[in-house]
Scaffold this motif. Structure first.
Motif, PDB file in Angstrom:
ATOM      1  N   MET A  19       0.836  -1.198   0.000  1.00  0.00           N
ATOM      2  CA  MET A  19       0.000   0.000   0.000  1.00  0.00           C
ATOM      3  C   MET A  19       0.874   1.251   0.000  1.00  0.00           C
ATOM      4  N   GLN A  20       0.475   2.245  -0.790  1.00  0.00           N
ATOM      5  CA  GLN A  20       1.278   3.451  -0.956  1.00  0.00           C
ATOM      6  C   GLN A  20       1.182   4.373   0.255  1.00  0.00           C
ATOM      7  N   GLU A  21       2.337   4.872   0.696  1.00  0.00           N
ATOM      8  CA  GLU A  21       2.391   5.909   1.730  1.00  0.00           C
ATOM      9  C   GLU A  21       2.647   7.249   1.059  1.00  0.00           C
ATOM     10  N   ALA A  22       1.629   8.106   1.040  1.00  0.00           N
ATOM     11  CA  ALA A  22       1.765   9.430   0.426  1.00  0.00           C
ATOM     12  C   ALA A  22       0.617  10.302   0.913  1.00  0.00           C
ATOM     13  N   PRO A  23       0.828  11.623   0.957  1.00  0.00           N
ATOM     14  CA  PRO A  23      -0.227  12.532   1.426  1.00  0.00           C
ATOM     15  C   PRO A  23      -1.535  12.349   0.665  1.00  0.00           C
ATOM     16  N   LEU A  24      -2.637  12.284   1.454  1.00  0.00           N
ATOM     17  CA  LEU A  24      -4.001  12.181   0.933  1.00  0.00           C
ATOM     18  C   LEU A  24      -4.287  10.870   0.207  1.00  0.00           C
TER      19      LEU A  24
ATOM     20  N   THR B 236      -4.752   2.462   5.670  1.00  0.00           N
ATOM     21  CA  THR B 236      -4.976   2.275   7.108  1.00  0.00           C
ATOM     22  C   THR B 236      -3.699   1.913   7.860  1.00  0.00           C
ATOM     23  N   LEU B 237      -2.639   1.528   7.154  1.00  0.00           N
ATOM     24  CA  LEU B 237      -1.381   1.162   7.804  1.00  0.00           C
ATOM     25  C   LEU B 237      -0.441   2.359   7.931  1.00  0.00           C
ATOM     26  N   ALA B 238      -0.817   3.483   7.347  1.00  0.00           N
ATOM     27  CA  ALA B 238      -0.100   4.756   7.515  1.00  0.00           C
ATOM     28  C   ALA B 238      -1.165   5.848   7.474  1.00  0.00           C
ATOM     29  N   SER B 239      -2.103   5.773   8.401  1.00  0.00           N
ATOM     30  CA  SER B 239      -3.354   6.519   8.322  1.00  0.00           C
ATOM     31  C   SER B 239      -3.205   8.020   8.491  1.00  0.00           C
ATOM     32  N   TYR B 240      -2.075   8.473   9.039  1.00  0.00           N
ATOM     33  CA  TYR B 240      -1.880   9.917   9.212  1.00  0.00           C
ATOM     34  C   TYR B 240      -1.763  10.628   7.868  1.00  0.00           C
TER      35      TYR B 240
ATOM     36  N   THR C  10     -16.812  -1.554   0.463  1.00  0.00           N
ATOM     37  CA  THR C  10     -16.889  -0.801  -0.793  1.00  0.00           C
ATOM     38  C   THR C  10     -17.279   0.656  -0.574  1.00  0.00           C
ATOM     39  N   GLU C  11     -17.706   1.006   0.638  1.00  0.00           N
ATOM     40  CA  GLU C  11     -18.089   2.378   0.950  1.00  0.00           C
ATOM     41  C   GLU C  11     -16.927   3.097   1.615  1.00  0.00           C
ATOM     42  N   PRO C  12     -16.602   4.329   1.199  1.00  0.00           N
ATOM     43  CA  PRO C  12     -15.490   5.068   1.801  1.00  0.00           C
ATOM     44  C   PRO C  12     -15.696   5.252   3.304  1.00  0.00           C
ATOM     45  N   PHE C  13     -14.633   5.047   4.054  1.00  0.00           N
ATOM     46  CA  PHE C  13     -14.660   5.286   5.494  1.00  0.00           C
ATOM     47  C   PHE C  13     -13.239   5.512   5.978  1.00  0.00           C
ATOM     48  N   ALA C  14     -13.032   6.619   6.682  1.00  0.00           N
ATOM     49  CA  ALA C  14     -11.731   6.924   7.291  1.00  0.00           C
ATOM     50  C   ALA C  14     -10.619   6.749   6.256  1.00  0.00           C
ATOM     51  N   ALA C  15      -9.557   6.028   6.631  1.00  0.00           N
ATOM     52  CA  ALA C  15      -8.391   5.886   5.750  1.00  0.00           C
ATOM     53  C   ALA C  15      -8.451   4.636   4.886  1.00  0.00           C
ATOM     54  N   ILE C  16      -9.617   4.013   4.778  1.00  0.00           N
ATOM     55  CA  ILE C  16      -9.749   2.757   4.036  1.00  0.00           C
ATOM     56  C   ILE C  16      -9.635   3.007   2.534  1.00  0.00           C
ATOM     57  N   ASN C  17      -8.844   2.181   1.874  1.00  0.00           N
ATOM     58  CA  ASN C  17      -8.690   2.231   0.430  1.00  0.00           C
ATOM     59  C   ASN C  17      -9.649   1.200  -0.169  1.00  0.00           C
ATOM     60  N   THR C  18     -10.797   1.662  -0.612  1.00  0.00           N
ATOM     61  CA  THR C  18     -11.834   0.731  -1.065  1.00  0.00           C
ATOM     62  C   THR C  18     -11.472   0.021  -2.368  1.00  0.00           C
ATOM     63  N   THR C  19     -10.515   0.558  -3.105  1.00  0.00           N
ATOM     64  CA  THR C  19     -10.041  -0.163  -4.288  1.00  0.00           C
ATOM     65  C   THR C  19      -9.472  -1.511  -3.883  1.00  0.00           C
ATOM     66  N   LEU C  20      -8.831  -1.545  -2.714  1.00  0.00           N
ATOM     67  CA  LEU C  20      -8.253  -2.797  -2.210  1.00  0.00           C
ATOM     68  C   LEU C  20      -9.254  -3.598  -1.400  1.00  0.00           C
ATOM     69  N   THR C  21     -10.014  -2.918  -0.521  1.00  0.00           N
ATOM     70  CA  THR C  21     -10.925  -3.651   0.364  1.00  0.00           C
ATOM     71  C   THR C  21     -12.198  -4.111  -0.341  1.00  0.00           C
ATOM     72  N   GLY C  22     -12.413  -3.648  -1.576  1.00  0.00           N
ATOM     73  CA  GLY C  22     -13.576  -4.094  -2.327  1.00  0.00           C
ATOM     74  C   GLY C  22     -13.292  -5.269  -3.231  1.00  0.00           C
TER      75      GLY C  22
END
Length: 592
Positions: free
Chosen positions: A310-315, A319-323, A441-453
């Motif tokens: 999973m990519q670590e980058a602003p915005l 969820t593994l680098a949620s800041y 599949t629904e956006p929530f917090a820092a979840i990347n739905t492309t992966l979790t879907g």
């Protein structure tokens, strides 16, 4: 409870009394230049860490006047004893007064520093997030001493693991950029000294800063490999019924459903940051036994597992680098760690700065420089196995360092931060979805739905899940879950306390969410183990108070729903968090 007799911030009063009486011997201990009587009664090591010890009052000696007519002889004896003593004292003060450089005479300013201490104190367990992984010491409050410490960590041999969810921290690394800059500033002051240091610190004149930045160390690779290997031994064997099938190490033929049909390869998750990615690979090498020596064992990682990076980058949601996906996490208005820890550094390192500036008279070290020097000790030990800088601080100052670490995490990723819980709810939502066997599949917090879907990147029925992440994310997960941390003051050390950074997130920290089936329970039980210590779940949703740390699965899922619903993520991360409307941004002093 640890057998070392060392200070343990988690111990309650009765536990501390037992430990103190076992660990202290008659004698004297020098604390910051003061000699105090040390006995085996009513001595509290924890209080010694939090408060300056005062010398114990001495009992005056009483002389009775003789009634037998021997006073003249007694007076002559007193004169013969006192006069030479007075002369010696005069000679001593005269020599002291003509010393060529009294500020560099180490004897009167020496503190009880060193690598080992009479109390049995282990400084490596007071380095907070820079501590090497350890799992000794007292259990968390409310948990029985035997919980999780039986064979395989299970209550009896009839119990079995159904599933395990892991969030894991990377292991030993070089300093991050900000930490390394503080170290470089202190190193420049050593280079610019115009007068030689005191003889016992002469080695500083030839010391060179050789630490790199950010990357995982070879010792960190070893920590992660060992962690993966141990998880195979303690959990993997049971999850895959390896012993019953005659297998010592993992083999793909073990990865089958109960009916014998093959499962998909295990999916592990990590980030693209070098130390996280390397840690995940090292952990996997340990778990999957790639160096087992078994003739038929696969050696190619692609035959053993899939790695989602999973990519670590602003915005970017991760969820593994949620800041990164929460802009307010970078604001010193909505996080207080920088302010809190600096307030404490000015207190606990004041004596150290005075002492070291006498030994290094032209270094002009500040308390922040002394803090940086403490980190050199931890980083050099991780990189090279030893650092002479560790010898420069007292036991009390290392307790202070541990508390400094707690304050920074508490203010940046926990209860003294507007965004602390928000940075942890995404991973908890993912755990909830896995437990309920559904995609997100629904956006929530820092979840990347492309992966979790997608079930290829977010599988729903693995025996275990391992996500490699960061220390702050683990703290935020615990905070969001509702672990009852105390409020930490920045002007004194709270003791005892749950928030001990070296216990929460040392290098290689790991949080296990275990699903356990036992004949005595009608429902699957959930248990959390942090660094092999069972966590109390009292106050986490409606989980019951249990000395074994058990919570029924459905009750735990409800607790996850409560935790995730409690955070207004969009407002907390992108707006003005409720209760923080009048917060002022902390400005780092210019002299840093």
């Amino acid at each position: 409870m640890s057998g070392s007799g060392a200070y343990d911030p988690l111990l309650n009063a009765s536990d501390r009394e037992t430990t103190d009486r076992q660990s202290l011997n008659h004698g004297e201990m020098d604390i910051a230049g003061e000699t105090v009587s040390r006995t085996t009664t009513e001595v509290d090591l924890e209080a010694a860490a939090a408060n300056t010890l005062a010398p114990t009052a001495s009992t005056p000696t009483r002389f009775r006047r003789s009634r037998s007519g021997t006073e003249p002889a007694l007076k002559r004896l007193i004169v013969l004893l006192v006069v030479p003593a007075v002369v010696l004292l005069i000679v001593f003060f005269f020599i002291s007064s003509i010393s060529s450089d009294p500020s560099r005479d180490a004897s009167p300013i020496a503190a009880p520093t060193g690598i080992s201490f009479p109390s049995g104190f282990n400084m490596k367990q007071s380095w907070g997030s820079l501590s090497p992984y350890y799992e000794t010491g007292a259990q968390w409050r409310g948990i029985s001493e035997s919980a999780g410490r039986q064979m395989y960590g299970l209550p009896n041999d009839q119990c079995r693991f159904q599933q395990v969810h892991i969030i894991h921290r990377h292991a030993e690394r070089y300093p991050t950029g900000g930490a390394l800059e503080k170290i470089r500033k202190a190193a420049r002051k050593f280079e610019m000294m115009t007068a030689p240091p005191a003889s016992e610190l002469s080695w500083i004149s030839t010391w060179n800063l050789t630490l790199n930045d950010e990357l995982l160390l070879s010792s960190g690779v070893g920590t992660e490999f060992t962690s993966g290997s141990m998880f195979w031994e303690t959990h993997g064997r049971l999850l895959y019924n390896a012993t019953e099938k005659g297998e010592m190490f993992y083999h793909p033929k073990l990865n089958v459903y109960p009916d014998g049909t093959p499962r998909p390869k295990i999916v592990l998750r990590t980030t693209d940051q070098s130390r996280i990615h390397t840690s995940a690979r090292a952990w996997a090498a340990g778990f999957f036994g790639v160096y087992s020596g078994e003739e038929d064992a696969p050696k190619d990682n692609d035959d053993l597992y899939n790695m989602v990076v999973m990519q670590e980058a602003p915005l970017i949601n991760n969820t593994l680098a949620s800041y990164y996906s929460c802009p307010n996490s970078n604001s010193r208005k909505y996080t207080t760690g920088s302010k809190l820890y600096r307030e404490w550094v000015s207190i606990y390192l004041a004596d150290a700065a005075s002492r070291l500036n006498k030994l290094l008279p032209t270094a002009n070290l500040t308390v922040m420089d002394c803090f940086a020097i403490q980190t050199i000790c931890a980083y050099e030990t991780a990189a090279y196995g030893y650092s002479r800088f560790c010898e420069l601080f007292t036991e009390k100052e290392w307790y202070g360092y541990e508390y400094r670490e707690a304050l920074e995490f508490f203010g940046d990723a926990s209860l003294a931060s507007a965004v602390g819980a928000a940075e942890g709810v995404g991973w908890l939502k993912e755990v909830q979805a896995r437990l309920e066997k559904r995609l997100l599949t629904e956006p929530f917090a820092a979840i990347n739905t492309t992966l979790t879907g997608n079930e290829e990147t977010f599988p729903l029925d693995q025996p275990f899940y391992m996500d490699m992440s960061h220390d702050t994310v683990i703290i935020s997960v615990l905070t969001a879950l509702g672990i009852p941390f105390e409020n930490l003051p920045s002007n004194s050390m709270l003791h005892p306390r749950l928030f001990v950074a070296s216990r929460l997130t040392p290098f290689g920290a790991r949080l296990y969410i275990e699903l356990i089936d036992c004949p005595e329970f009608s429902e699957t039980q959930v248990r959390l183990k942090l660094n092999n210590r069972v966590l109390p779940l009292t106050g986490v949703g409606s989980c019951p108070t249990s000395p074994d740390g058990f919570c029924p699965l459905n009750t735990f899922i409800d607790a996850l729903k409560i935790a995730t619903a409690a955070v207004d993520y969009d407002n907390v991360c992108f707006g003005v968090p409720v209760g923080w409307e009048d917060a002022e941004e902390f400005i780092v002093p210019k002299d840093e």
